[in-house]
Structures are given as structure tokens and as C-alpha cells.
Design a protein around this motif. Structure first.
Motif, mmCIF file in Angstrom:
data_model
loop_
_atom_site.group_PDB
_atom_site.id
_atom_site.type_symbol
_atom_site.label_atom_id
_atom_site.label_comp_id
_atom_site.label_asym_id
_atom_site.label_seq_id
_atom_site.Cartn_x
_atom_site.Cartn_y
_atom_site.Cartn_z
ATOM 1 N N VAL A 89 0.844 -1.196 0.000
ATOM 2 C CA VAL A 89 0.000 0.000 0.000
ATOM 3 C C VAL A 89 0.879 1.246 0.000
ATOM 4 C CG1 VAL A 89 -1.772 1.313 1.234
ATOM 5 C CG2 VAL A 89 -1.831 -1.193 1.264
ATOM 6 N N GLN A 90 0.599 2.167 -0.935
ATOM 7 C CA GLN A 90 1.294 3.453 -0.998
ATOM 8 C C GLN A 90 0.291 4.556 -0.690
ATOM 9 O OE1 GLN A 90 4.774 3.777 -2.034
ATOM 10 N NE2 GLN A 90 4.551 5.813 -1.138
ATOM 11 N N GLU A 91 0.485 5.230 0.430
ATOM 12 C CA GLU A 91 -0.407 6.328 0.834
ATOM 13 C C GLU A 91 0.170 7.649 0.378
ATOM 14 O OE1 GLU A 91 -0.633 9.787 2.853
ATOM 15 O OE2 GLU A 91 0.660 8.400 3.968
ATOM 16 N N SER A 92 -0.654 8.492 -0.264
ATOM 17 C CA SER A 92 -0.189 9.789 -0.786
ATOM 18 C C SER A 92 -1.223 10.875 -0.537
ATOM 19 C CB SER A 92 0.109 9.684 -2.289
ATOM 20 O OG SER A 92 1.035 8.660 -2.560
ATOM 21 N N ALA A 93 -1.698 10.948 0.706
ATOM 22 C CA ALA A 93 -2.687 11.956 1.082
ATOM 23 C C ALA A 93 -2.014 13.315 1.259
ATOM 24 C CB ALA A 93 -3.372 11.533 2.380
ATOM 25 N N PRO A 94 -2.796 14.396 1.341
ATOM 26 C CA PRO A 94 -2.215 15.726 1.565
ATOM 27 C C PRO A 94 -1.326 15.776 2.801
ATOM 28 C CG PRO A 94 -4.514 15.932 0.938
ATOM 29 C CD PRO A 94 -4.263 14.465 1.148
ATOM 30 N N GLU A 95 -0.372 16.679 2.778
ATOM 31 C CA GLU A 95 0.644 16.773 3.829
ATOM 32 C C GLU A 95 0.093 17.501 5.057
ATOM 33 O OE1 GLU A 95 4.872 15.635 4.347
ATOM 34 O OE2 GLU A 95 3.124 14.985 3.231
ATOM 35 N N LYS A 96 -0.780 16.806 5.776
ATOM 36 C CA LYS A 96 -1.351 17.320 7.032
ATOM 37 C C LYS A 96 -1.190 16.218 8.076
ATOM 38 C CE LYS A 96 -4.742 20.162 4.569
ATOM 39 N NZ LYS A 96 -6.191 20.420 4.320
ATOM 40 N N LEU A 97 -0.517 16.518 9.166
ATOM 41 C CA LEU A 97 -0.120 15.482 10.115
ATOM 42 C C LEU A 97 -1.306 14.717 10.683
ATOM 43 C CD1 LEU A 97 2.071 13.999 11.628
ATOM 44 C CD2 LEU A 97 2.079 15.848 13.326
ATOM 45 N N GLU A 98 -2.327 15.399 11.148
ATOM 46 C CA GLU A 98 -3.468 14.702 11.735
ATOM 47 C C GLU A 98 -4.178 13.833 10.704
ATOM 48 O OE1 GLU A 98 -4.378 14.265 14.821
ATOM 49 O OE2 GLU A 98 -2.638 15.443 15.432
ATOM 50 N N LEU A 99 -4.270 14.334 9.477
ATOM 51 C CA LEU A 99 -4.867 13.539 8.399
ATOM 52 C C LEU A 99 -4.054 12.277 8.155
ATOM 53 C CD1 LEU A 99 -6.816 13.125 6.013
ATOM 54 C CD2 LEU A 99 -5.316 14.593 4.646
ATOM 55 N N LYS A 100 -2.744 12.421 8.116
ATOM 56 C CA LYS A 100 -1.875 11.266 7.904
ATOM 57 C C LYS A 100 -2.040 10.252 9.034
ATOM 58 C CE LYS A 100 0.902 12.559 4.323
ATOM 59 N NZ LYS A 100 1.091 11.793 3.076
ATOM 60 N N ARG A 101 -2.066 10.728 10.269
ATOM 61 C CA ARG A 101 -2.215 9.821 11.409
ATOM 62 C C ARG A 101 -3.512 9.023 11.315
ATOM 63 N NH1 ARG A 101 -0.525 14.118 16.111
ATOM 64 N NH2 ARG A 101 1.712 13.649 16.190
ATOM 65 N N ASP A 102 -4.594 9.736 11.063
ATOM 66 C CA ASP A 102 -5.897 9.068 11.004
ATOM 67 C C ASP A 102 -5.958 8.091 9.829
ATOM 68 O OD1 ASP A 102 -6.649 10.528 13.202
ATOM 69 O OD2 ASP A 102 -7.820 12.002 12.075
ATOM 70 N N LEU A 103 -5.463 8.520 8.671
ATOM 71 C CA LEU A 103 -5.534 7.678 7.484
ATOM 72 C C LEU A 103 -4.673 6.429 7.636
ATOM 73 C CD1 LEU A 103 -6.528 7.166 4.637
ATOM 74 C CD2 LEU A 103 -4.707 8.654 3.781
ATOM 75 N N LEU A 104 -3.477 6.575 8.186
ATOM 76 C CA LEU A 104 -2.623 5.410 8.379
ATOM 77 C C LEU A 104 -3.231 4.434 9.371
ATOM 78 C CD1 LEU A 104 0.915 7.081 8.333
ATOM 79 C CD2 LEU A 104 -0.030 5.515 6.621
ATOM 80 N N ALA A 105 -3.914 4.960 10.380
ATOM 81 C CA ALA A 105 -4.601 4.079 11.321
ATOM 82 C C ALA A 105 -5.729 3.322 10.626
ATOM 83 C CB ALA A 105 -5.149 4.886 12.495
ATOM 84 N N GLN A 106 -6.476 4.005 9.750
ATOM 85 C CA GLN A 106 -7.539 3.343 8.992
ATOM 86 C C GLN A 106 -6.962 2.279 8.055
ATOM 87 O OE1 GLN A 106 -10.524 6.008 7.113
ATOM 88 N NE2 GLN A 106 -9.611 7.643 8.332
ATOM 89 N N LEU A 107 -5.875 2.628 7.391
ATOM 90 C CA LEU A 107 -5.249 1.671 6.480
ATOM 91 C C LEU A 107 -4.728 0.456 7.241
ATOM 92 C CD1 LEU A 107 -3.292 4.098 4.130
ATOM 93 C CD2 LEU A 107 -5.223 2.643 3.503
ATOM 94 N N ASP A 108 -4.160 0.683 8.398
ATOM 95 C CA ASP A 108 -3.665 -0.413 9.214
ATOM 96 C C ASP A 108 -4.798 -1.357 9.596
ATOM 97 O OD1 ASP A 108 -1.832 -1.881 10.865
ATOM 98 O OD2 ASP A 108 -2.627 -0.804 12.595
ATOM 99 N N ALA A 109 -5.950 -0.788 9.908
ATOM 100 C CA ALA A 109 -7.100 -1.606 10.305
ATOM 101 C C ALA A 109 -7.701 -2.369 9.132
ATOM 102 C CB ALA A 109 -8.164 -0.721 10.950
ATOM 103 N N ALA A 110 -7.608 -1.808 7.915
ATOM 104 C CA ALA A 110 -8.284 -2.399 6.758
ATOM 105 C C ALA A 110 -7.406 -3.306 5.911
ATOM 106 C CB ALA A 110 -8.845 -1.281 5.871
ATOM 107 N N THR A 111 -6.090 -3.121 5.982
ATOM 108 C CA THR A 111 -5.163 -3.864 5.122
ATOM 109 C C THR A 111 -4.870 -5.238 5.708
ATOM 110 O OG1 THR A 111 -4.160 -1.781 4.425
ATOM 111 C CG2 THR A 111 -2.894 -3.781 4.024
ATOM 112 N N PRO A 112 -4.772 -6.287 4.881
ATOM 113 C CA PRO A 112 -4.463 -7.629 5.390
ATOM 114 C C PRO A 112 -3.220 -7.629 6.270
ATOM 115 C CG PRO A 112 -5.068 -7.736 3.075
ATOM 116 C CD PRO A 112 -4.973 -6.283 3.415
#
Length: 318
Positions: A89-112
Motif C-alpha cells: 500500500v502506498q499512501e499519498s494523502a495531503p501533507e497534514k499530520l493529523e490527516l496522515k495519522r488518522d488515514l494510516l490508522a484506517q489503512l492499518d485496520a483495513a489492510t491484510p
């Protein structure tokens, strides 16, 4: 770390499909991967497919992998569906720290389980981004340069809670995917290349602000000067050649005192014995057995090739 060995990966998920994320999509497609992308913007798919179409002629010139095709791109309706069968998985969301934290947590929960998740962040340390993830050990930084389908470099780094095996897996995967990889031993805000770019950028702004040079002067000073050499021989080895047959050791011993001269607004580090030896030893490793004469010949031919390739010198490149 991942259930799939890096060279065997076939399906990649790209989360975020803007300029950087879309560039990653184009790169992975050109390397023959199946790519599933997701972006919350309502017009994301149209923009992404236009980006891939625009990039494809350049990718054809670079050389496509067997089976490479824009038709291997799928746009998923949800984040969960995008990563459901991903092997990377390659994450390329906007450069906002809180957004990155939340998105990576979601990806961690959803990715095998075990699948490595990389962030394209251009400056945030992974330590700061992985705080909300349940299994932060598989989260790494995979920092590309724009456009990712054209510029080879990617810098790979882990955070304090990243497993070293995840960093090593990501580095091996990127190499298999055709990237030039720097695997960092420690976190550094801005990583390596951005910090070097930033130093040049700040000094350029100082010169413009103080009326010391124009924008045109600054750009010409690089494109007609050191930039010609940096395209194939970085600043350290270039400076080593400035020391003649004595190499970097002579360069530092002879020109080291000039570090105290006010040539830039950046404070120079103390050129002590440890720093001197580290730089000299590093240049010796970079030379990799090549003699001074061989390095000079490579540099000279490289500059000639760059000048010809950019239309500033007549005649075909060798």
C-alpha cells in the motif's frame, strides 16, 4: 513481514490520487502491476486516468514491463475495498499530520495482516504519523520525487515503532519496482534530498530578497554550472575531484578554512577530525576503486552528454 516476497508482488493499492499518488499509479502500472486506487474526491477517477494517459508516452520511452497497461487500473469505491487484496500500500494523502495519522490508522485496520504500508510524506517522521495505528510495525516512509513515474529516487525510513524487517521489505520492493532506493538508518525530518534542496532554496530566497541576484541568475547558475555535474556525479564526489589527485582529503585540508567565510546564511559544522575522516572515507567508497583520471574522464564525458541531450551542444550523445 509481508506474506508476499517483494519480487512476487503483483497487486498494489494507491491511496490518494493527486499529483504524487497519481504519479505512483502511473509508475506501478508501467512496471506491470495491477493497481487499485482510492481517493475521496468526486472527480478523482477522471483526473487520475487523464494523468496516466498524459504520463504514458514518457513511460513508453523509459520502457514498459511485460503486460504493462493502463487497463490494469481499478478505482475502488471505498478505502476498505481498495486495500482488501493489496500486497503493498502506498499512501499519498495531503501533507497534514493529523490527516496522515488518522488515514494510516484506517489503512492499518483495513489492510491484510503483514502487508507493508508506505507513506509518501515529504517531511513528517513516521514516528509522528504512526501513533494511532494498532500495528505500527509495518508502517514506513516511502518518499518519492515528483513525478514518481519519472524521477527514480525514493527514500525509505521507519519510525520508532517500525519493524526493521518492514523497512528492508519496502526497500527491496521499491528496487524490484524499478526505483533507486536510499534506505535510511535513522529518521531525519525532511529526509536527505529535501534537506539539500531546502538549503539551496533558502539561500536563493535570501539572494533575491537582498537584491544580490535575480531569479534568472540563480537558475542559470545551476543549469549552466553545478547542475550539469550533479545529474550524474553528486556534490560530494564532485568536490573530491576539486582536490585533484589528493581527492577529498586535499580538498578539505586546503579549502576547509573557507567554511568559516560568510558565503551562505547557513552555519557550517565544525570541521573536526571525525567529520573530515567520515567525508574522506565516504568519497573513497563512492569512487569504488576508480582512479582520479577515470573519475575525471567520467565527469567530462557526462557533462558533454548532458549538454548534447539538452540541446546545448551539437552532435549525438555517445
Amino acid at each position: 513481514m509481508s506474506p508476499t516476497p517483494p519480487p512476487s508482488v503483483r497487486r498494489v493499492a494507491c491511496i490518494g490520487a493527486g499529483v504524487i499518488g497519481g504519479g505512483w499509479v502511473a509508475h506501478f502500472l508501467a512496471r506491470g502491476y495491477d493497481v487499485t486506487a482510492w481517493d475521496p474526491a468526486p472527480d478523482a477517477e477522471d483526473k487520475l486516468r487523464r494523468l496516466v494517459t498524459a504520463a504514458w508516452p514518457a513511460l513508453e520511452q523509459l520502457g514498459l514491463a511485460e503486460g504493462a497497461s493502463p487497463s490494469r487500473l481499478t478505482m475502488a469505491p471505498t478505502l476498505d475495498e481498495a486495500v482488501a487484496d493489496a500486497e503493498f500500500v502506498q499512501e499519498s494523502a495531503p501533507e497534514k499530520l493529523e490527516l496522515k495519522r488518522d488515514l494510516l490508522a484506517q489503512l492499518d485496520a483495513a489492510t491484510p495482516p503483514g502487508v507493508v504500508i508506505a507513506s509518501s510524506t515529504s517531511g513528517y517522521p513516521m514516528t509522528d504519523m504512526q501513533t494511532a495505528a494498532a500495528t505500527p510495525g509495518r508502517l514506513v516512509v516511502g518518499h518519492p520525487f515528483n513525478p514518481p513515474y519519472l524521477i527514480p529516487l525514493v527514500e525509505v525510513a521507519g519510525g520508532e515503532r517500525t519493524d526493521r524487517t518492514a523497512v528492508e521489505w519496502a526497500a527491496e520492493f521499491y528496487e524490484a519496482a524499478g526505483k533507486s532506493v536510499i534506505t535510511m538508518d535513522r529518521e531525519l525530518p525532511g529526509f536527505i534530498a529535501n534537506r539539500l534542496q531546502e538549503a539551496l532554496w533558502r539561500e536563493a530566497l535570501h539572494m533575491v530578497a537582498n537584491g544580490e541576484a535575480t531569479v534568472e541568475d540563480i537558475d542559470t547558475s545551476i543549469t549552466e554550472g553545478p547542475g550539469l555535474r550533479w545529474a550524474f556525479m553528486g556534490p560530494m564526489l564532485t568536490f573530491a575531484l576539486a582536490g585533484g589527485e589528493g581527492g577529498m582529503a586535499h580538498m578539505l585540508d586546503h579549502f576547509g578554512p573557507s567554511l568559516k567565510s560568510p558565503w551562505t546564511r547557513l552555519e557550517a559544522p565544525e570541521l573536526d577530525r571525525a567529520l573530515r575522516d567520515a567525508v574522506v572515507d565516504g568519497c573513497d567508497r563512492a569512487a569504488d576503486g576508480r582512479t582520479y583520471a577515470q573519475l575525471v574522464a567520467e565527469r567530462d564525458q557526462g557533462v558533454i552528454d548532458v549538454l548534447r541531450a539538452t540541446g546545448r551542444l551539437d552532435g549525438p550523445a555517445r
